[in-house]
Design an enzyme around this catalytic site. Structure first.
Site, PDB file in Angstrom:
ATOM      1  N   ASN A 182      31.714 100.837 -32.941  1.00 41.41           N
ATOM      2  CA  ASN A 182      31.162 100.798 -31.613  1.00 41.41           C
ATOM      3  C   ASN A 182      32.168 100.473 -31.310  1.00 41.41           C
ATOM      4  O   ASN A 182      32.897  99.549 -31.509  1.00 41.41           O
ATOM      5  CB  ASN A 182      30.044  99.402 -31.736  1.00 41.41           C
ATOM      6  CG  ASN A 182      29.651  98.864 -29.946  1.00 41.41           C
ATOM      7  OD1 ASN A 182      29.758 100.026 -29.076  1.00 41.41           O
ATOM      8  ND2 ASN A 182      28.840  98.331 -30.742  1.00 41.41           N
ATOM      9  N   LYS A 223      32.294  99.645 -27.968  1.00 43.41           N
ATOM     10  CA  LYS A 223      31.952  98.408 -26.924  1.00 43.41           C
ATOM     11  C   LYS A 223      33.087  98.855 -25.756  1.00 43.41           C
ATOM     12  O   LYS A 223      32.836 100.040 -25.243  1.00 43.41           O
ATOM     13  CB  LYS A 223      31.785  96.873 -26.845  1.00 43.41           C
ATOM     14  CG  LYS A 223      31.740  96.809 -28.306  1.00 43.41           C
ATOM     15  CD  LYS A 223      31.625  95.178 -28.833  1.00 43.41           C
ATOM     16  CE  LYS A 223      30.864  94.991 -30.117  1.00 43.41           C
ATOM     17  NZ  LYS A 223      30.929  93.958 -30.978  1.00 43.41           N
ATOM     18  N   HIS A 257      21.291  96.922 -29.435  1.00 41.68           N
ATOM     19  CA  HIS A 257      22.950  95.720 -30.413  1.00 41.68           C
ATOM     20  C   HIS A 257      22.116  94.414 -29.480  1.00 41.68           C
ATOM     21  O   HIS A 257      21.945  94.626 -27.858  1.00 41.68           O
ATOM     22  CB  HIS A 257      23.298  96.571 -29.184  1.00 41.68           C
ATOM     23  CG  HIS A 257      25.102  95.498 -30.476  1.00 41.68           C
ATOM     24  ND1 HIS A 257      25.657  94.835 -29.166  1.00 41.68           N
ATOM     25  CD2 HIS A 257      25.870  95.911 -31.017  1.00 41.68           C
ATOM     26  CE1 HIS A 257      26.523  93.942 -30.885  1.00 41.68           C
ATOM     27  NE2 HIS A 257      26.629  95.069 -30.728  1.00 41.68           N
ATOM     28  N   GLU A 292      23.907  92.662 -28.036  1.00 37.32           N
ATOM     29  CA  GLU A 292      24.590  92.590 -26.446  1.00 37.32           C
ATOM     30  C   GLU A 292      24.269  92.462 -25.693  1.00 37.32           C
ATOM     31  O   GLU A 292      23.711  91.802 -24.261  1.00 37.32           O
ATOM     32  CB  GLU A 292      26.352  92.490 -26.703  1.00 37.32           C
ATOM     33  CG  GLU A 292      27.166  92.001 -27.230  1.00 37.32           C
ATOM     34  CD  GLU A 292      28.083  92.469 -28.165  1.00 37.32           C
ATOM     35  OE1 GLU A 292      28.939  94.338 -27.745  1.00 37.32           O
ATOM     36  OE2 GLU A 292      29.061  92.436 -29.337  1.00 37.32           O
ATOM     37  N   GLU A 344      22.472  93.260 -37.912  1.00 38.09           N
ATOM     38  CA  GLU A 344      23.897  92.702 -37.166  1.00 38.09           C
ATOM     39  C   GLU A 344      23.756  91.366 -36.660  1.00 38.09           C
ATOM     40  O   GLU A 344      22.934  90.969 -35.647  1.00 38.09           O
ATOM     41  CB  GLU A 344      24.538  93.095 -36.117  1.00 38.09           C
ATOM     42  CG  GLU A 344      24.551  94.799 -36.503  1.00 38.09           C
ATOM     43  CD  GLU A 344      25.865  95.442 -34.946  1.00 38.09           C
ATOM     44  OE1 GLU A 344      26.455  95.939 -35.611  1.00 38.09           O
ATOM     45  OE2 GLU A 344      25.671  95.563 -33.922  1.00 38.09           O
ATOM     46  N   GLY A 370      32.218  89.368 -33.696  1.00 36.45           N
ATOM     47  CA  GLY A 370      33.433  88.776 -33.230  1.00 36.45           C
ATOM     48  C   GLY A 370      33.618  87.948 -33.575  1.00 36.45           C
ATOM     49  O   GLY A 370      34.383  87.389 -32.139  1.00 36.45           O
ATOM     50  N   SER A 404      31.698  92.028 -38.344  1.00 32.48           N
ATOM     51  CA  SER A 404      32.549  91.198 -38.307  1.00 32.48           C
ATOM     52  C   SER A 404      33.393  91.797 -39.609  1.00 32.48           C
ATOM     53  O   SER A 404      33.957  90.938 -41.106  1.00 32.48           O
ATOM     54  CB  SER A 404      33.336  89.571 -38.340  1.00 32.48           C
ATOM     55  OG  SER A 404      33.189  89.167 -37.291  1.00 32.48           O
TER      56      SER A 404
END
Ligand code: 13P
Length: 250
Positions: A9, A11, A95, A97, A167, A173, A212
């Site tokens: 991904n 992003k 996701h 985010e 996730e 991140g 991560s």
């Protein structure tokens, strides 16, 4: 036997130039990791470039989200049928985010999942708890709620052509990975929830870990019984790292 999937991904990263370099690197190093399926998820504007570079290879591609609507007055959105024009195999939905920064609710995510299925693009459904939720001990109920929204709308059979990505938000991140056992526990829980509706579908559904994942921790994570690959952010932007993660899944 579930074939492992290692998905990058990207992003909101990259340029035409950096993407050419990255894809060349992945293509050059893909043969030794052919046991694992590879997929990349560029920003929309680079889809055409990615399709050109990857057509005829075994590497799949897709997008990071899609609209729940099929067409119409939705400024800035991209619809499922458009993904067909670029031969996307997969699309990421829900996701964290998107959920936290753009307000996507469980209901919207479920409708996006449905929109993807309608155009035969396989959804990768992301679920996962925040740090606060983990500390409150409600990880399982959060993940169950996110999953249930999709199961109730689309049914268990929909997962014959879908992937789930667990996730944990606190691992994305941050450099802070879930331990293999922590991840496995949630993956097993997700599979148990699918099993309640169909053991056949549950046994086939791939559940990826994201948060991560790096070459240094990928092997241990993917060695767990219910971890069927990874959804990789940062480490998918370097061909060497992305391929090293795939290698760990071979
Ligand atoms: P990182 O690998 O950068 O933690 O990102 C994970 C992720 O969000 C993939 O979708």
């Amino acid at each position: 036997m579930r074939r492992k999937l290692v998905a990058g991904n990207w992003k909101m990263n990259g340029s035409a130039e950096s993407i050419r370099t990255l894809l060349q690197g992945i293509k050059d190093g893909a043969a030794p990791v052919a046991a694992v399926e590879l997929a990349v998820f560029p920003p929309f504007v680079y889809l055409s470039l990615v399709e050109q570079q990857l057509s005829g290879t075994a590497i799949s591609w897709g997008t990071q989200t899609l609209s729940e609507h099929a067409s119409g007055a939705y400024t800035g959105e991209v619809a499922g049928p458009m993904l067909n024009d670029f031969h996307c195999a997969y699309v990421i939905v829900g996701h964290s985010e998107r959920r936290t920064l753009y307000g996507e609710t469980d209901d919207v995510v479920a409708r996006k999942f449905a929109a993807a299925r309608k155009v035969c693009v396989k959804p990768i459904l992301c679920v996962g708890e925040t740090l606060e939720e983990r500390d409150q001990g409600i990880t399982e109920s959060v993940v169950e709620r996110q999953l249930k929204a999709v199961l109730d709308l689309e049914g268990i059979e929909a997962f014959n052509d879908a992937v789930i990505a667990y996730e944990p938000v606190w691992a994305i991140g941050t450099g802070r990975t879930a331990s293999p056992q922590q991840a496995q526990d949630v993956h097993a829980f997700i599979r148990a929830k699918l099993t309640e509706r169909s053991s056949e579908v549950a046994a086939k559904t791939r559940i990826l870990y994201g948060g991560s994942m790096k070459p240094a921790n990928a092997k241990e994570l993917m060695a767990m019984a219910d971890i069927d690959g990874g959804l990789i952010g940062g480490a998918s932007l370097e061909a060497k790292e992305f391929l090293a993660i795939a290698q760990a899944g071979c």
